[in-house]
Design a protein around this motif. Structure first.
Motif, PDB file in Angstrom:
ATOM      1  N   HIS A   1       0.834  -1.212   0.000  1.00  0.00           N
ATOM      2  CA  HIS A   1       0.000   0.000   0.000  1.00  0.00           C
ATOM      3  C   HIS A   1       0.869   1.263   0.000  1.00  0.00           C
ATOM      4  N   LEU A   2       1.896   1.266   0.862  1.00  0.00           N
ATOM      5  CA  LEU A   2       2.766   2.454   0.996  1.00  0.00           C
ATOM      6  C   LEU A   2       3.438   2.825  -0.306  1.00  0.00           C
ATOM      7  N   LEU A   3       3.846   1.785  -1.049  1.00  0.00           N
ATOM      8  CA  LEU A   3       4.636   2.032  -2.254  1.00  0.00           C
ATOM      9  C   LEU A   3       3.787   2.117  -3.517  1.00  0.00           C
ATOM     10  N   ALA A   4       2.465   1.945  -3.371  1.00  0.00           N
ATOM     11  CA  ALA A   4       1.585   1.994  -4.552  1.00  0.00           C
ATOM     12  C   ALA A   4       1.734   3.327  -5.282  1.00  0.00           C
ATOM     13  N   CYS A   5       2.057   4.374  -4.527  1.00  0.00           N
ATOM     14  CA  CYS A   5       2.200   5.707  -5.145  1.00  0.00           C
ATOM     15  C   CYS A   5       3.367   5.756  -6.132  1.00  0.00           C
ATOM     16  N   MET A   6       4.312   4.811  -6.008  1.00  0.00           N
ATOM     17  CA  MET A   6       5.469   4.805  -6.899  1.00  0.00           C
ATOM     18  C   MET A   6       5.097   4.345  -8.308  1.00  0.00           C
ATOM     19  N   LEU A   7       3.897   3.785  -8.450  1.00  0.00           N
ATOM     20  CA  LEU A   7       3.456   3.335  -9.768  1.00  0.00           C
ATOM     21  C   LEU A   7       2.873   4.482 -10.595  1.00  0.00           C
ATOM     22  N   GLU A   8       2.799   5.658  -9.984  1.00  0.00           N
ATOM     23  CA  GLU A   8       2.305   6.832 -10.708  1.00  0.00           C
ATOM     24  C   GLU A   8       3.481   7.589 -11.320  1.00  0.00           C
ATOM     25  N   GLN A   9       3.219   8.212 -12.480  1.00  0.00           N
ATOM     26  CA  GLN A   9       4.264   8.986 -13.146  1.00  0.00           C
ATOM     27  C   GLN A   9       4.764  10.094 -12.211  1.00  0.00           C
ATOM     28  N   GLU A  10       3.792  10.753 -11.547  1.00  0.00           N
ATOM     29  CA  GLU A  10       4.157  11.794 -10.596  1.00  0.00           C
ATOM     30  C   GLU A  10       4.223  11.168  -9.209  1.00  0.00           C
ATOM     31  N   HIS A  11       5.400  10.688  -8.826  1.00  0.00           N
ATOM     32  CA  HIS A  11       5.511  10.012  -7.536  1.00  0.00           C
ATOM     33  C   HIS A  11       6.513  10.748  -6.643  1.00  0.00           C
ATOM     34  N   PRO A  12       6.399  10.547  -5.334  1.00  0.00           N
ATOM     35  CA  PRO A  12       7.316  11.260  -4.431  1.00  0.00           C
ATOM     36  C   PRO A  12       8.701  10.616  -4.402  1.00  0.00           C
TER      37      PRO A  12
ATOM     38  N   ALA B   1      -1.044  -5.000  -8.285  1.00  0.00           N
ATOM     39  CA  ALA B   1       0.027  -4.149  -8.814  1.00  0.00           C
ATOM     40  C   ALA B   1       1.009  -3.743  -7.722  1.00  0.00           C
ATOM     41  N   MET B   2       0.472  -3.355  -6.565  1.00  0.00           N
ATOM     42  CA  MET B   2       1.356  -2.891  -5.485  1.00  0.00           C
ATOM     43  C   MET B   2       2.228  -4.036  -4.949  1.00  0.00           C
ATOM     44  N   ILE B   3       1.711  -5.259  -5.031  1.00  0.00           N
ATOM     45  CA  ILE B   3       2.481  -6.412  -4.549  1.00  0.00           C
ATOM     46  C   ILE B   3       3.575  -6.774  -5.564  1.00  0.00           C
ATOM     47  N   ALA B   4       3.225  -6.692  -6.861  1.00  0.00           N
ATOM     48  CA  ALA B   4       4.223  -6.957  -7.899  1.00  0.00           C
ATOM     49  C   ALA B   4       5.346  -5.918  -7.786  1.00  0.00           C
ATOM     50  N   TYR B   5       4.979  -4.648  -7.547  1.00  0.00           N
ATOM     51  CA  TYR B   5       5.983  -3.576  -7.456  1.00  0.00           C
ATOM     52  C   TYR B   5       6.897  -3.772  -6.237  1.00  0.00           C
ATOM     53  N   ALA B   6       6.265  -3.900  -5.042  1.00  0.00           N
ATOM     54  CA  ALA B   6       7.060  -4.040  -3.811  1.00  0.00           C
ATOM     55  C   ALA B   6       7.910  -5.304  -3.865  1.00  0.00           C
ATOM     56  N   GLY B   7       7.310  -6.382  -4.377  1.00  0.00           N
ATOM     57  CA  GLY B   7       8.032  -7.656  -4.487  1.00  0.00           C
ATOM     58  C   GLY B   7       9.236  -7.516  -5.408  1.00  0.00           C
ATOM     59  N   CYS B   8       9.045  -6.820  -6.515  1.00  0.00           N
ATOM     60  CA  CYS B   8      10.136  -6.641  -7.478  1.00  0.00           C
ATOM     61  C   CYS B   8      11.304  -5.894  -6.831  1.00  0.00           C
ATOM     62  N   GLN B   9      10.989  -4.840  -6.053  1.00  0.00           N
ATOM     63  CA  GLN B   9      12.069  -4.069  -5.416  1.00  0.00           C
ATOM     64  C   GLN B   9      12.893  -4.965  -4.492  1.00  0.00           C
ATOM     65  N   ARG B  10      12.207  -5.825  -3.752  1.00  0.00           N
ATOM     66  CA  ARG B  10      12.921  -6.697  -2.803  1.00  0.00           C
ATOM     67  C   ARG B  10      13.637  -7.849  -3.522  1.00  0.00           C
ATOM     68  N   LEU B  11      13.013  -8.384  -4.566  1.00  0.00           N
ATOM     69  CA  LEU B  11      13.687  -9.449  -5.329  1.00  0.00           C
ATOM     70  C   LEU B  11      14.951  -8.896  -5.982  1.00  0.00           C
ATOM     71  N   LEU B  12      14.874  -7.631  -6.428  1.00  0.00           N
ATOM     72  CA  LEU B  12      16.060  -6.987  -7.023  1.00  0.00           C
ATOM     73  C   LEU B  12      17.187  -6.853  -5.996  1.00  0.00           C
ATOM     74  N   ARG B  13      16.809  -6.740  -4.718  1.00  0.00           N
ATOM     75  CA  ARG B  13      17.823  -6.648  -3.667  1.00  0.00           C
ATOM     76  C   ARG B  13      18.357  -8.035  -3.267  1.00  0.00           C
ATOM     77  N   GLY B  14      17.851  -9.059  -3.936  1.00  0.00           N
ATOM     78  CA  GLY B  14      18.354 -10.416  -3.677  1.00  0.00           C
ATOM     79  C   GLY B  14      17.567 -11.181  -2.628  1.00  0.00           C
ATOM     80  N   GLU B  15      16.467 -10.589  -2.136  1.00  0.00           N
ATOM     81  CA  GLU B  15      15.686 -11.297  -1.105  1.00  0.00           C
ATOM     82  C   GLU B  15      14.867 -12.415  -1.762  1.00  0.00           C
ATOM     83  N   ARG B  16      14.795 -13.542  -1.109  1.00  0.00           N
ATOM     84  CA  ARG B  16      14.023 -14.674  -1.612  1.00  0.00           C
ATOM     85  C   ARG B  16      13.482 -15.493  -0.444  1.00  0.00           C
ATOM     86  N   ASP B  17      12.347 -16.166  -0.633  1.00  0.00           N
ATOM     87  CA  ASP B  17      11.877 -17.150   0.345  1.00  0.00           C
ATOM     88  C   ASP B  17      12.853 -18.318   0.317  1.00  0.00           C
ATOM     89  N   GLN B  18      13.113 -18.876   1.492  1.00  0.00           N
ATOM     90  CA  GLN B  18      14.026 -20.019   1.551  1.00  0.00           C
ATOM     91  C   GLN B  18      13.246 -21.284   1.893  1.00  0.00           C
TER      92      GLN B  18
END
Ligand code: KG4
Ligand code: ZN
Length: 346
Positions: free
Chosen positions: A122-133, A313-330
């Motif tokens: 929810h917090l990061l959903a705003c990042m999916l907008e062109q005009e984001h903080p 969408a917000m889960i795909a976005y937040a998940g992508c940011q963390r997967l990019l950082r190398g985080e994974r379920d073990q």
């Protein structure tokens, strides 16, 4: 990185595809496709979400939705780089459906998989907008289960500045809707009725507004509505009276939320405010916040309405940011966290 995101924490089954390599392109900012099935009609007859029915409905729809989103995004299985799902907070059984589907698919496709915090989504959903903080910003997260002011210092660094000590704002909307004989979900119904209401006829208390600090309380307000409706000098079945009560209630909630938001901006010396969660769809809240932030030269950001309420969408976005950082379920155990506070994240 192309990520499939799955949301099943409550009463919406949401699935989306997000590609970080296309994150600066067009109005969709990397969102390739998203689909949503809402269970509103299913739970309406019970006046609220029935957890067991929610789980079964997620089971019924999730596979079809995954196939649809892949078709709509014109994506093949081998194009995917990872899968993210909501691991909590939320309803245990409902979360398990998304987690099981995501982890099984990831295992079959040999992809990295990660359980995402719904509130971070929810917090990061705003990042999916062109005009984001840009970081840092203050976020007001107002949904059916949460009312929190969070200082978002950077990705993964969340400081809770204040929260409700009893009911969430959305929960209060839903309960007052019931008292007024409106259907579930109550927020939009109360807001619609309030549009015809006279804001001067009744004035309801603004709990905790004169106390220092950034916590909220809405249960007293709910009781005040109930007492108002049982007053002998009003007719609780009169349509105009109901509209006036709805308006007084909405004014009180909006006033409490806006005052604490302004206080949070002052406290953090931050000039960016983000409104997220289902109640952020409320038009009066948006108008009042816009007015007050403009006065102090602060900017306010809202995700579009479909990103305010639960979505994949917000889960795909937040998940992508963390997967990019190398985080994974073990390991192979499928685990969910019905309670999972934001501050536990890093
Ligand atoms: O974020 P959300 O979709 O689900 C979670 O709780 O996680 O939020 C749903 C809540 C419900 O309580 C609903 O009544 C409220 O958001 N809501 C609204 C409005 N639209 C949805 N409350 C006030 N005004 C609205 N326009
Ligand atoms: Zn939510």
């Amino acid at each position: 990185m192309l990520v499939l995101g799955i949301e099943t924490s409550c009463d919406e089954t949401g699935v989306a595809l997000y590609d970080s390599d296309q994150s600066d392109q067009g109005v969709n900012q990397g969102l390739i496709a998203q689909v949503l099935h809402t269970q509103v009609a299913l739970h309406q007859q019970f006046g609220g979400v029935v957890p067991e029915l929610a789980s079964r409905d997620h089971v019924r729809y999730i596979q079809g939705l995954v196939q649809t989103v892949m078709q709509e995004g014109d994506v093949e299985w081998q194009d995917l780089d990872g899968i993210a799902y909501t691991a909590g907070p939320g309803l245990f059984g409902a979360l398990l459906v998304g987690a099981t589907v995501a982890r099984t698919m990831a295992w079959m496709l040999k992809l990295p998989c990660l359980g995402v915090n719904h509130l971070e989504g929810h917090l990061l959903a705003c990042m999916l907008e062109q005009e984001h903080p840009t970081f840092p910003f203050v976020a007001l997260l107002v949904s059916g289960g949460h009312t929190q002011l969070i200082f978002v210092k950077a990705f993964g660094q969340y400081e809770c500045l204040g929260q409700t000590v009893d009911d969430a704002a959305g929960e209060a909307f839903d309960k007052v809707a019931k008292m007024l004989g409106l259907s579930y979900p109550g927020g939009p119904a109360v807001a619609k009725l309030a549009m015809q209401g006279d804001p001067t006829r009744f004035v309801l208390p603004r709990p905790m507004i004169n106390r220092p600090g950034l916590d909220f309380s809405f249960s007293g307000l709910k009781t005040a509505v109930s007492q108002l409706l049982s007053r002998s000098d009003i007719d609780p079945h009169d349509q105009q009276t109901k509209a006036d009560v709805a308006r007084a209630f909405e004014e009180a909630v909006v006033d409490s939320l806006v005052k604490k938001c302004m206080r949070a901006l002052q406290h953090t010396r931050c000039d960016k405010l983000v409104l997220v969660g289902g109640v952020a769809a409320n038009q009066r809240l948006r108008e009042d916040i816009a007015l007050k932030t403009e006065k102090i030269g602060a900017s306010v950001y809202y995700p579009r309405l479909s990103y305010c309420t639960d979505n994949g969408a917000m889960i795909a976005y937040a998940g992508c940011q963390r997967l990019l950082r190398g985080e994974r379920d073990q390991g192979f155990a499928i685990e969910v966290r019905p309670r999972w506070p934001l501050e536990a994240l890093s």
